[in-house]
Design a protein around this motif. Sequence first.
Motif, PDB file in Angstrom:
ATOM      1  N   TYR A  78       0.805  -1.262   0.016  1.00 35.45           N
ATOM      2  CA  TYR A  78      -0.047   0.012   0.164  1.00 35.45           C
ATOM      3  C   TYR A  78       0.876   1.320   0.016  1.00 35.45           C
ATOM      4  O   TYR A  78       1.771   1.230   0.680  1.00 35.45           O
ATOM      5  CB  TYR A  78      -0.765   0.058   1.222  1.00 35.45           C
ATOM      6  CG  TYR A  78      -1.879  -1.066   1.419  1.00 35.45           C
ATOM      7  CD1 TYR A  78      -1.935  -1.846   0.392  1.00 35.45           C
ATOM      8  CD2 TYR A  78      -2.771  -1.110   2.476  1.00 35.45           C
ATOM      9  CE1 TYR A  78      -2.952  -2.991   0.456  1.00 35.45           C
ATOM     10  CE2 TYR A  78      -3.802  -2.220   2.544  1.00 35.45           C
ATOM     11  CZ  TYR A  78      -3.888  -3.065   1.656  1.00 35.45           C
ATOM     12  OH  TYR A  78      -4.690  -4.111   1.448  1.00 35.45           O
ATOM     13  N   LYS A  85      -4.027   0.931  -2.838  1.00 34.11           N
ATOM     14  CA  LYS A  85      -3.613  -0.521  -2.636  1.00 34.11           C
ATOM     15  C   LYS A  85      -2.948  -1.160  -4.033  1.00 34.11           C
ATOM     16  O   LYS A  85      -3.915  -1.826  -4.616  1.00 34.11           O
ATOM     17  CB  LYS A  85      -4.880  -1.300  -2.027  1.00 34.11           C
ATOM     18  CG  LYS A  85      -5.204  -0.613  -0.845  1.00 34.11           C
ATOM     19  CD  LYS A  85      -6.402  -1.237  -0.508  1.00 34.11           C
ATOM     20  CE  LYS A  85      -7.119  -0.594   1.140  1.00 34.11           C
ATOM     21  NZ  LYS A  85      -8.250   0.096   0.982  1.00 34.11           N
ATOM     22  N   ALA A  86      -1.881  -0.994  -4.285  1.00 35.92           N
ATOM     23  CA  ALA A  86      -1.212  -1.356  -5.555  1.00 35.92           C
ATOM     24  C   ALA A  86      -1.083  -2.526  -5.727  1.00 35.92           C
ATOM     25  O   ALA A  86      -1.424  -3.252  -6.747  1.00 35.92           O
ATOM     26  CB  ALA A  86       0.310  -0.770  -5.562  1.00 35.92           C
ATOM     27  N   VAL A  87      -0.803  -3.490  -4.524  1.00 35.30           N
ATOM     28  CA  VAL A  87      -0.784  -4.868  -4.446  1.00 35.30           C
ATOM     29  C   VAL A  87      -1.730  -5.497  -3.496  1.00 35.30           C
ATOM     30  O   VAL A  87      -1.260  -4.820  -2.219  1.00 35.30           O
ATOM     31  CB  VAL A  87       0.577  -5.483  -4.812  1.00 35.30           C
ATOM     32  CG1 VAL A  87       0.520  -6.904  -4.587  1.00 35.30           C
ATOM     33  CG2 VAL A  87       1.399  -5.084  -5.882  1.00 35.30           C
ATOM     34  N   ASP A  88      -2.596  -6.222  -3.608  1.00 38.88           N
ATOM     35  CA  ASP A  88      -3.630  -6.402  -2.278  1.00 38.88           C
ATOM     36  C   ASP A  88      -3.681  -7.951  -2.423  1.00 38.88           C
ATOM     37  O   ASP A  88      -4.547  -8.343  -2.827  1.00 38.88           O
ATOM     38  CB  ASP A  88      -4.962  -5.576  -2.857  1.00 38.88           C
ATOM     39  CG  ASP A  88      -5.478  -5.500  -1.398  1.00 38.88           C
ATOM     40  OD1 ASP A  88      -4.859  -5.935  -0.429  1.00 38.88           O
ATOM     41  OD2 ASP A  88      -6.636  -4.885  -1.482  1.00 38.88           O
ATOM     42  N   CYS A 107      -2.236  -1.419 -12.935  1.00 40.91           N
ATOM     43  CA  CYS A 107      -2.910  -2.620 -11.934  1.00 40.91           C
ATOM     44  C   CYS A 107      -2.232  -3.049 -10.900  1.00 40.91           C
ATOM     45  O   CYS A 107      -2.495  -4.023 -10.278  1.00 40.91           O
ATOM     46  CB  CYS A 107      -3.514  -3.471 -12.976  1.00 40.91           C
ATOM     47  SG  CYS A 107      -2.014  -4.514 -13.538  1.00 40.91           S
ATOM     48  N   GLY A 108      -0.808  -2.351 -10.822  1.00 40.03           N
ATOM     49  CA  GLY A 108       0.056  -3.049  -9.795  1.00 40.03           C
ATOM     50  C   GLY A 108       0.975  -3.908 -10.224  1.00 40.03           C
ATOM     51  O   GLY A 108       1.861  -4.263  -9.070  1.00 40.03           O
ATOM     52  N   LYS A 109       1.237  -4.147 -11.608  1.00 35.98           N
ATOM     53  CA  LYS A 109       2.101  -5.282 -11.829  1.00 35.98           C
ATOM     54  C   LYS A 109       3.475  -4.792 -11.735  1.00 35.98           C
ATOM     55  O   LYS A 109       4.594  -5.391 -11.622  1.00 35.98           O
ATOM     56  CB  LYS A 109       1.720  -5.601 -13.353  1.00 35.98           C
ATOM     57  CG  LYS A 109       1.836  -4.756 -14.538  1.00 35.98           C
ATOM     58  CD  LYS A 109       1.316  -5.137 -15.776  1.00 35.98           C
ATOM     59  CE  LYS A 109       1.390  -4.324 -16.992  1.00 35.98           C
ATOM     60  NZ  LYS A 109       0.861  -3.121 -17.088  1.00 35.98           N
ATOM     61  N   THR A 153       4.761  -2.535  -9.420  1.00 36.76           N
ATOM     62  CA  THR A 153       5.156  -2.442  -8.106  1.00 36.76           C
ATOM     63  C   THR A 153       5.328  -3.708  -7.649  1.00 36.76           C
ATOM     64  O   THR A 153       6.140  -3.998  -6.936  1.00 36.76           O
ATOM     65  CB  THR A 153       3.599  -1.812  -7.519  1.00 36.76           C
ATOM     66  OG1 THR A 153       3.492  -0.787  -8.130  1.00 36.76           O
ATOM     67  CG2 THR A 153       3.946  -1.684  -6.024  1.00 36.76           C
ATOM     68  N   GLY A 211      -4.730  -4.870  -8.756  1.00 34.07           N
ATOM     69  CA  GLY A 211      -4.003  -5.312  -7.526  1.00 34.07           C
ATOM     70  C   GLY A 211      -3.931  -6.688  -7.159  1.00 34.07           C
ATOM     71  O   GLY A 211      -3.505  -6.969  -5.980  1.00 34.07           O
ATOM     72  N   LEU A 260      -7.706   2.500  -7.090  1.00 33.84           N
ATOM     73  CA  LEU A 260      -6.841   1.544  -6.123  1.00 33.84           C
ATOM     74  C   LEU A 260      -7.013   2.105  -4.676  1.00 33.84           C
ATOM     75  O   LEU A 260      -6.639   1.298  -3.732  1.00 33.84           O
ATOM     76  CB  LEU A 260      -5.442   1.327  -6.591  1.00 33.84           C
ATOM     77  CG  LEU A 260      -5.440   0.440  -7.852  1.00 33.84           C
ATOM     78  CD1 LEU A 260      -3.964   0.517  -8.242  1.00 33.84           C
ATOM     79  CD2 LEU A 260      -5.856  -0.973  -7.764  1.00 33.84           C
TER      80      LEU A 260
END
Lengths: 331, 468
Positions: free
Chosen positions: A15, A29-32, A52-54, A56, A233, A282
Amino acid sequence: MTTESLVRTEELRIYFPVRKFFGTVGEVKAVDGVNLSIGRKETVALVGESGCGKTTLGRALLGLVKPKSGKIFFDGTDLTILSERELKLMRRRMGVVFQDPYASLNPSFTVYRIVEEPLVVNKIGSKEERREMVLKALEEVKLNPAEFFASKYPHMLSGGQRQRVAIARAIITKPEFVVTDEPVSMLDASIRVEILLLFREIQKKHGVSFLYITHDLATAKYFSDRIAIMYAGRIVETGPTKAVLSEPLHPYTQALIDAIPDPDPSNRFVMRKIPPGQPPSLVNPPKGCRFHPRCPFFMQGKCDVLEPPMYRVGVERFSACFLHEEKVTIK
Amino acid sequence: MSSIIAEGLKSVASYKSALIGAAIILMLVGISIYTVAAIPYDEAVRLWRAGEQTWIEAPRNAYPTWYSYILQKRLPETIIKDSSKPELGVNKVIVPAGETIKVLRIEMSFAFDYDDIPSEINIFYTVRYNKSAPQITMTWIKPDGTEIELRKFNPGSDGAYYLSVDASLASREVERLVNKFGQRPSYELTPTVSLFAVEDRSILERDTVTVMKGVYRLSVEGLLLDPQSDFDLKLVVYGKVYGWAGTDHLRRDIGIALLWGTPIALTFGLIASVSIALIQMAIGAVSAWFGGVVDNFIQRVTEVFIVLPFLPTLIMVSTLYKIDIWTILLVVIILLSFGPGVKNYRAVFLQLKESQYIEAAKAFGAGAPRIILLHLVPRVIPTMIPAIVYSVADFVFLEAALAILGIGDPRTPTWGKVIEDSFYGGALFKGLYYWTLQPAFLLLITSLSFALVGLTLDKIFNPRLREV
């Protein structure tokens, strides 16, 4: 998931605080809650749309971002509890290739120094040994003659050549795991294949595991063994690349594949199904399944309340959608 | 990096303005080297702080020698004759005239063919005796034979006869002229004028006084009343020009200050601009790299320093503590270390810090010092170099401005100090333009040269400016 995995994440959450004046008003919440594993000598494509957080996730695997919770195992060691010093030692076994070959090389260094730098930092070899290693690495990425390119500055090189320099820098420490973050998206179509072939050759030669982050399903298909589809995420579907792309099971994967332009002229008037709306924020993602506001199979009272677990839907295939609930057993 | 600098230097040479600027800078550096080698710093300070005694043989407020060429007339230079150092035109004879009494005769002659009257005449004498002081009579003989008795006296001890301000001589001279021409001079006649002017009616008007050219003589006759008795004198006829830069109100050679001002100005400017730029960049880099509390703290401190009024603070510090120029330099550096530049460099570093090659450096394990020194700092050097060169002139001016405000270092001879002296000496009011204009000119060409070079460097390192 196999125990043979080189890199594995467990319920990884990253986060980023949203600051306003002095207080924190929210979190991106980049990766959740991501579970991902990458085996030795395996190439995993991480596919998802922008934001989408990839990236990160890729940076977290290198230890460049501190996760909020969850674990990252690299060869059995949890990176999240290592000190900065220990992390540096682990990073020697990893490499990274970034998207933008124009920004990822220090413009005031020569190619030789750029490629040598990881060796110097990690105190590998003597001066002569390093020279040999650098020239060998340059030859390996097809920058021939290596001596000629070694004395160049990045601005004297083309995009493809720069990306080769970046690859040489990534592999010079003989890493076991390389994160490639959209390595070909800024290159000409003609060069993309060459670069991907180069990756494959390196993998064959050195047995490197790759995490191939991309939004381009075509190159993912070309290059990767396994694919993980990410949305807002979370990972929504994983499986062998060919199987996932030919028979997508998650509605989001289906939508992604449907969105690929069809080169067949006879289909030019066919309206393609494109999910309505936009990817969610996110900061405040939708409850339950993140895809439910856009999903054609939305089930009221279920998708917007419960988070779908990963269902095993076939050989090595997993999908996080309630549609599979009746067909399969919970993983 | 070195090849970039070499390339830069090569392209500097293609700009004419930069070549001019570089030539001036080289000249200033040459002057500095010469000065430091020729006049040691302590010697320069001693000469500058010495007071009138050291400079007693130099004229007061004399023009630079090159004024003669501009005014198209020969301005008198200082003439010194010393009876203890016999030379052509100086004769000293002592003849015994009894058991103890001796007769002394000193004859001094010098050719005077300048176009203007000297500024001043002094006679310094030394005397030696046991009981009774010698009796001395001095006579001035003009080229046309006019004899003027200057003074008759018994010098009790070593001393000086300030001929130019001898009131009784002045009134005797006026009387003599009244007897000769039946008219008083229309102005206040000084002995200097009457001793050097043509003996006709032109002497009666200030505007028509002309110089009598020819061989002047000073004849001294004395009675030495003791066997060991002796008398020597030194005649100083002060000119109106001195050296290449003239003198100030304290008879000091301004040339010393102008020469020594060069290395001081260059050192002050260079040290200040280079160290301030480097410190600001270092602070900016640390602030941007570490972020968080460190960043917050540095930024707040910077804001406080930016709000502090620079000049008043400096004036306060130098008033409370009597500080020399190098302490002033230190105070300037401290005051400006947290200057606006910190904000600029921080902004640049914040942007650079996020670039992928920095991320890559982190990924292969480079530590913060290495990343900052090897990957971040070299990127801002191209913008730093022109800024440093530009600001050298600023600090040279600052040093002069502080001196003019009277808060500079009073000990050190600097350009600003000369301008301050000229201001208090009323140089422009009295028409002594050289006093103010020479240091001003040096300041001007210094800043011009650095501006020319800086502008060119800016064009080379920031190519986007080239089209403008």
